[in-house]
Design an enzyme around this catalytic site. Sequence first.
Site, PDB file in Angstrom:
ATOM      1  N   CYS A 197     -15.777  -4.034 -18.001  1.00 51.89           N
ATOM      2  CA  CYS A 197     -17.048  -3.570 -17.442  1.00 51.89           C
ATOM      3  C   CYS A 197     -18.153  -3.556 -18.488  1.00 51.89           C
TER       4      CYS A 197
ATOM      5  N   ASP B 148       0.777  -1.235   0.000  1.00 56.68           N
ATOM      6  CA  ASP B 148       0.000   0.000   0.000  1.00 56.68           C
ATOM      7  C   ASP B 148       0.817   1.300   0.000  1.00 56.68           C
TER       8      ASP B 148
ATOM      9  N   CYS C 184     -21.864  -1.702 -18.304  1.00 58.14           N
ATOM     10  CA  CYS C 184     -22.278  -1.487 -16.904  1.00 58.14           C
ATOM     11  C   CYS C 184     -21.750  -0.151 -16.385  1.00 58.14           C
TER      12      CYS C 184
ATOM     13  N   CYS D  25     -22.432   5.942  -6.531  1.00 53.30           N
ATOM     14  CA  CYS D  25     -21.573   6.718  -5.611  1.00 53.30           C
ATOM     15  C   CYS D  25     -22.344   7.911  -5.035  1.00 53.30           C
TER      16      CYS D  25
ATOM     17  N   CYS E 174     -14.482  11.484  -2.476  1.00 56.45           N
ATOM     18  CA  CYS E 174     -14.709  10.086  -2.073  1.00 56.45           C
ATOM     19  C   CYS E 174     -14.812   9.982  -0.543  1.00 56.45           C
TER      20      CYS E 174
ATOM     21  N   CYS F 171     -15.509   3.428   2.681  1.00 49.39           N
ATOM     22  CA  CYS F 171     -16.815   3.251   2.022  1.00 49.39           C
ATOM     23  C   CYS F 171     -16.685   2.065   1.065  1.00 49.39           C
TER      24      CYS F 171
ATOM     25  N   CYS G 276     -19.164   1.455  -4.062  1.00 51.02           N
ATOM     26  CA  CYS G 276     -18.882   1.181  -5.476  1.00 51.02           C
ATOM     27  C   CYS G 276     -18.353  -0.235  -5.682  1.00 51.02           C
TER      28      CYS G 276
HETATM   29  C1  B12 Z   1      -4.437   7.017  -2.851  1.00 49.18           C
HETATM   30  C2  B12 Z   1      -5.233   5.749  -2.638  1.00 49.18           C
HETATM   31  C3  B12 Z   1      -6.591   5.883  -2.367  1.00 49.18           C
HETATM   32  C4  B12 Z   1      -7.317   7.210  -2.537  1.00 49.18           C
HETATM   33  C5  B12 Z   1      -7.561   7.451  -4.031  1.00 49.18           C
HETATM   34  C6  B12 Z   1      -8.190   6.250  -4.735  1.00 49.18           C
HETATM   35  C7  B12 Z   1      -7.918   6.169  -6.224  1.00 49.18           C
HETATM   36  N1  B12 Z   1      -8.851   5.603  -6.942  1.00 49.18           N
HETATM   37  O1  B12 Z   1      -6.882   6.572  -6.656  1.00 49.18           O
HETATM   38  C8  B12 Z   1      -8.588   6.963  -1.685  1.00 49.18           C
HETATM   39  C9  B12 Z   1      -8.342   7.425  -0.261  1.00 49.18           C
HETATM   40  C10 B12 Z   1      -9.870   7.640  -2.181  1.00 49.18           C
HETATM   41  C11 B12 Z   1      -8.661   5.440  -1.702  1.00 49.18           C
HETATM   42  C12 B12 Z   1      -9.812   4.737  -1.504  1.00 49.18           C
HETATM   43  C13 B12 Z   1      -9.873   3.357  -1.517  1.00 49.18           C
HETATM   44  N2  B12 Z   1      -8.821   2.499  -1.550  1.00 49.18           N
HETATM   45 CO1  B12 Z   1      -7.004   3.052  -1.904  1.00 49.18          CO
HETATM   46  N3  B12 Z   1      -5.222   3.388  -2.390  1.00 49.18           N
HETATM   47  C14 B12 Z   1      -4.620   4.481  -2.700  1.00 49.18           C
HETATM   48  C15 B12 Z   1      -3.153   4.195  -3.083  1.00 49.18           C
HETATM   49  C16 B12 Z   1      -2.265   4.522  -1.896  1.00 49.18           C
HETATM   50  C17 B12 Z   1      -2.663   4.915  -4.333  1.00 49.18           C
HETATM   51  C18 B12 Z   1      -3.648   4.852  -5.509  1.00 49.18           C
HETATM   52  C19 B12 Z   1      -3.215   5.755  -6.625  1.00 49.18           C
HETATM   53  O2  B12 Z   1      -2.061   5.839  -6.949  1.00 49.18           O
HETATM   54  N4  B12 Z   1      -4.177   6.461  -7.223  1.00 49.18           N
HETATM   55  C20 B12 Z   1      -3.904   7.309  -8.344  1.00 49.18           C
HETATM   56  C21 B12 Z   1      -5.006   7.174  -9.366  1.00 49.18           C
HETATM   57  C22 B12 Z   1      -4.730   8.061 -10.584  1.00 49.18           C
HETATM   58  O3  B12 Z   1      -4.974   5.825  -9.769  1.00 49.18           O
HETATM   59  P1  B12 Z   1      -6.284   5.028 -10.115  1.00 49.18           P
HETATM   60  O4  B12 Z   1      -7.482   5.708  -9.580  1.00 49.18           O
HETATM   61  O5  B12 Z   1      -6.059   3.612  -9.693  1.00 49.18           O
HETATM   62  O6  B12 Z   1      -6.319   5.195 -11.696  1.00 49.18           O
HETATM   63  C23 B12 Z   1      -5.592   4.362 -12.551  1.00 49.18           C
HETATM   64  C24 B12 Z   1      -6.489   3.544 -13.464  1.00 49.18           C
HETATM   65  O7  B12 Z   1      -7.828   3.924 -13.328  1.00 49.18           O
HETATM   66  C25 B12 Z   1      -5.880   3.768 -14.838  1.00 49.18           C
HETATM   67  N5  B12 Z   1      -6.759   4.304 -15.850  1.00 49.18           N
HETATM   68  C26 B12 Z   1      -7.032   5.571 -16.106  1.00 49.18           C
HETATM   69  N6  B12 Z   1      -7.860   5.665 -17.143  1.00 49.18           N
HETATM   70  C27 B12 Z   1      -8.107   4.421 -17.565  1.00 49.18           C
HETATM   71  C28 B12 Z   1      -8.906   3.935 -18.582  1.00 49.18           C
HETATM   72  C29 B12 Z   1      -8.991   2.563 -18.778  1.00 49.18           C
HETATM   73  C30 B12 Z   1      -9.849   2.055 -19.866  1.00 49.18           C
HETATM   74  C31 B12 Z   1      -8.267   1.670 -17.922  1.00 49.18           C
HETATM   75  C32 B12 Z   1      -8.351   0.188 -18.102  1.00 49.18           C
HETATM   76  C33 B12 Z   1      -7.462   2.184 -16.885  1.00 49.18           C
HETATM   77  C34 B12 Z   1      -7.409   3.539 -16.725  1.00 49.18           C
HETATM   78  O8  B12 Z   1      -4.813   4.688 -14.729  1.00 49.18           O
HETATM   79  C35 B12 Z   1      -4.798   5.283 -13.476  1.00 49.18           C
HETATM   80  C36 B12 Z   1      -3.353   5.493 -13.066  1.00 49.18           C
HETATM   81  O9  B12 Z   1      -2.711   4.293 -12.858  1.00 49.18           O
HETATM   82  C37 B12 Z   1      -3.220   2.640  -3.369  1.00 49.18           C
HETATM   83  C38 B12 Z   1      -1.941   1.872  -3.041  1.00 49.18           C
HETATM   84  C39 B12 Z   1      -0.893   2.088  -4.114  1.00 49.18           C
HETATM   85  N7  B12 Z   1       0.308   2.438  -3.710  1.00 49.18           N
HETATM   86  O10 B12 Z   1      -1.165   1.949  -5.295  1.00 49.18           O
HETATM   87  C40 B12 Z   1      -4.421   2.186  -2.487  1.00 49.18           C
HETATM   88  C41 B12 Z   1      -5.341   1.101  -3.048  1.00 49.18           C
HETATM   89  C42 B12 Z   1      -5.636   1.439  -4.486  1.00 49.18           C
HETATM   90  N8  B12 Z   1      -6.563   1.268  -2.275  1.00 49.18           N
HETATM   91  C43 B12 Z   1      -7.182   0.179  -2.018  1.00 49.18           C
HETATM   92  C44 B12 Z   1      -8.439   0.096  -1.364  1.00 49.18           C
HETATM   93  C45 B12 Z   1      -8.842  -1.262  -0.824  1.00 49.18           C
HETATM   94  C46 B12 Z   1      -9.246   1.236  -1.244  1.00 49.18           C
HETATM   95  C47 B12 Z   1     -10.714   1.284  -0.807  1.00 49.18           C
HETATM   96  C48 B12 Z   1     -11.567   0.108  -1.259  1.00 49.18           C
HETATM   97  C49 B12 Z   1     -10.776   1.425   0.730  1.00 49.18           C
HETATM   98  C50 B12 Z   1     -12.169   1.669   1.266  1.00 49.18           C
HETATM   99  N9  B12 Z   1     -13.030   0.678   1.280  1.00 49.18           N
HETATM  100  O11 B12 Z   1     -12.481   2.741   1.689  1.00 49.18           O
HETATM  101  C51 B12 Z   1     -11.172   2.625  -1.456  1.00 49.18           C
HETATM  102  C52 B12 Z   1     -11.702   2.392  -2.883  1.00 49.18           C
HETATM  103  C53 B12 Z   1     -12.066   3.638  -3.625  1.00 49.18           C
HETATM  104  C54 B12 Z   1     -11.902   3.445  -5.135  1.00 49.18           C
HETATM  105  N10 B12 Z   1     -12.999   3.243  -5.844  1.00 49.18           N
HETATM  106  O12 B12 Z   1     -10.763   3.459  -5.614  1.00 49.18           O
HETATM  107  C55 B12 Z   1      -6.452  -1.029  -2.579  1.00 49.18           C
HETATM  108  C56 B12 Z   1      -7.161  -1.501  -3.860  1.00 49.18           C
HETATM  109  C57 B12 Z   1      -7.182  -3.011  -4.070  1.00 49.18           C
HETATM  110  C58 B12 Z   1      -7.935  -3.357  -5.338  1.00 49.18           C
HETATM  111  N11 B12 Z   1      -8.463  -4.573  -5.385  1.00 49.18           N
HETATM  112  O13 B12 Z   1      -8.065  -2.580  -6.246  1.00 49.18           O
HETATM  113  C59 B12 Z   1      -4.999  -0.418  -2.824  1.00 49.18           C
HETATM  114  C60 B12 Z   1      -4.246  -1.014  -3.991  1.00 49.18           C
HETATM  115  C61 B12 Z   1      -4.238  -0.634  -1.493  1.00 49.18           C
HETATM  116  C62 B12 Z   1      -3.745  -2.066  -1.335  1.00 49.18           C
HETATM  117  N12 B12 Z   1      -2.455  -2.269  -1.252  1.00 49.18           N
HETATM  118  O14 B12 Z   1      -4.494  -3.009  -1.284  1.00 49.18           O
HETATM  119  N13 B12 Z   1      -7.431   4.908  -1.988  1.00 49.18           N
HETATM  120  S1  SF4 Z   2     -20.031  -1.851 -11.151  1.00 50.80           S
HETATM  121 FE1  SF4 Z   2     -18.460  -0.547 -12.041  1.00 50.80          FE
HETATM  122  S2  SF4 Z   2     -16.567  -1.691 -11.853  1.00 50.80           S
HETATM  123 FE2  SF4 Z   2     -18.242  -3.166 -11.575  1.00 50.80          FE
HETATM  124  S3  SF4 Z   2     -18.615  -3.969 -13.635  1.00 50.80           S
HETATM  125 FE3  SF4 Z   2     -20.012  -2.264 -13.352  1.00 50.80          FE
HETATM  126  S4  SF4 Z   2     -18.911  -0.516 -14.217  1.00 50.80           S
HETATM  127 FE4  SF4 Z   2     -17.402  -2.126 -13.886  1.00 50.80          FE
HETATM  128  S1  SF4 Z   3     -15.698   4.468  -2.110  1.00 47.88           S
HETATM  129 FE1  SF4 Z   3     -16.657   4.472  -4.125  1.00 47.88          FE
HETATM  130  S2  SF4 Z   3     -18.856   4.795  -3.747  1.00 47.88           S
HETATM  131 FE2  SF4 Z   3     -17.775   5.306  -1.875  1.00 47.88          FE
HETATM  132  S3  SF4 Z   3     -17.541   7.518  -2.060  1.00 47.88           S
HETATM  133 FE3  SF4 Z   3     -15.637   6.580  -2.817  1.00 47.88          FE
HETATM  134  S4  SF4 Z   3     -15.964   6.401  -5.000  1.00 47.88           S
HETATM  135 FE4  SF4 Z   3     -17.972   6.794  -4.094  1.00 47.88          FE
END
Ligand code: B12
Ligand code: SF4
Ligand code: SF4
Length: 466
Positions: free
Chosen positions: A277, A202, A280, A287, A303, A330, A333
Amino acid sequence: MANYNTQLTIDDCLKIGTQSCAEESQSNTEISFFSPSLRNSLYLCETLRSKILSLTINGCRLTICGMAELLQQLEQQAQALGFNMVGVVTAVPSPNLNAYLQWINAEMHGQMGYLARPDRLARRQDLNVILPGVQTIICVGLEYSTMPLPPAIANDPSRGRISNYAWGVDYHDVMTPRLEELAAWLKTQQPKSGVATKVYVDTGAILERDHAAAAGLGFTGKNTMLIAPKRGSFFFLGEILTTLEIRDWRTRPELVEGLETELISNLQSPISPMPSCGTCRRCLDACPTNAFPQPYVLDARRCISYLTIELKGWIPRELRPFMGNWVYGCDICQVVCPFNRFARKTDEVAFYPEDKWDSAAPPLLDLLSLNEAEFAERFAQSPIKRIKRTRLVRNACVAAGNWGSETAVPALVNLLSDPEPIIRGHAVWALQQIGGDEAELALEDLRKVEGDTAVLQELAFMQEKE
Ligand code: B12
Ligand code: SF4
Ligand code: SF4
């Protein structure tokens, strides 16, 4: 001692192995080496394999294993340590790095300044900054889903909801020592060759989900989660970065090109093409704070997970009503995602809640009355300890405001004299939401004595409304 690099040939292995066996004073010792040159040795015919791979010198059994055996053993070791998924990928920067940089430029990371620090960006751009000579990332997944929360508990507004991942012991504490054990085992696969490793769970400056997707663990959902087609998304990720070159033909099919067909005739890709996806969009629509400006992009600032865990200051007033009764993280999603129909109950006992419903959704009145000592004791093992009492009670105030019941008024009135302005301010908001004589009188009294500007602003907001 010779300085062997990690790319040992079979000859190297034989040379070092023979020497090591000769040095062994005890017989029946087993020494094993990994040579990338034997990448596909599992698929060599048995006789040839036994000649190459195993010999006994001086009573010491020397085994040289190839890539396929190493992968097989890696999987076995990872499984024995409790991990549910494992995959390897070449250590190159994520192909989505641009998406990440755009996200940072748009300031969607909010207060998580560490994500934008130039030194951390440099690490994401070049993994050699983290571990010079890094060749491979080993990605593991560990499921954490324990039990479904009955709707009567989940939707009870007098309870504060905690995200599923935080019902038991902190996953960093569960996973890190196991990954270190796996890394230690890996080093034994090429003794004397100076294999270096770096373990992350993480907190590392890498895009964990992107690397895990490339390692074949799953695909990226529109909710940005990594989803395993047959397991859903309720799993954590961890990694070992290593200077050892491990290449998996399953995620790098080009590796098998040029091999004699009979050697690979029994190979079938175990990684079927990943689903996606499709049309969907359930997560995007579900959210409550509208945190997805577009599919695959999450604006962390909206979020609930960010607002309740990462945000240190005041929760924006306009978002508070949409946070419902979430007090830590949360799951919405993920819960709505059809792939999570396949989520299995984890075997990891550490993730099961100690007090069943009260660990998953504690009564808000209990949270509102927590003092420092009680907080420290109750959450000593939990990831919740990270946010400290102030943030948890702040979150409970917001949930109490959304509950809207006068039952919470006495506990909230008590918090108006809390030493933390953030707690007083959020208690003010909650009392404003609930209303009633007792709440209004208490707010009047506070107005006469309050000295903190931000709390006074919260109080003024109510007057403006009036
Ligand atoms: C910062 C962070 C958060 C932030 C920001 C989340 C986010 N989406 O970035 C916050 C605090 C909101 C958060 C929340 C959560 N997190 Co968090 N978080 C992190 C952390 C530390 C960094 C993530 C990061 O770099 N984000 C930057 C953004 C830009 O990345 P991204 O959203 O993933 O976007 C990428 C893709 O979407 C892709 N992309 C962009 N466009 C497109 C288009 C297509 C078609 C495709 C295929 C891809 C793609 O490129 C982006 C850049 O790589 C990681 C650990 C790590 N070091 O990676 C854990 C991590 C992602 N978190 C995790 C978890 C469990 C959660 C939560 C479920 C916790 C909770 N229940 O509250 C939530 C889920 C929210 C969500 N829907 O993501 C897990 C996810 C495991 C998994 N199965 O995915 C991780 C990996 C931690 C771990 N080691 O297990 N988190
Ligand atoms: S709920 Fe979201 S992540 Fe899951 S299949 Fe549908 S669009 Fe994809
Ligand atoms: S964890 Fe998912 S549903 Fe909950 S606030 Fe963040 S993006 Fe929205």
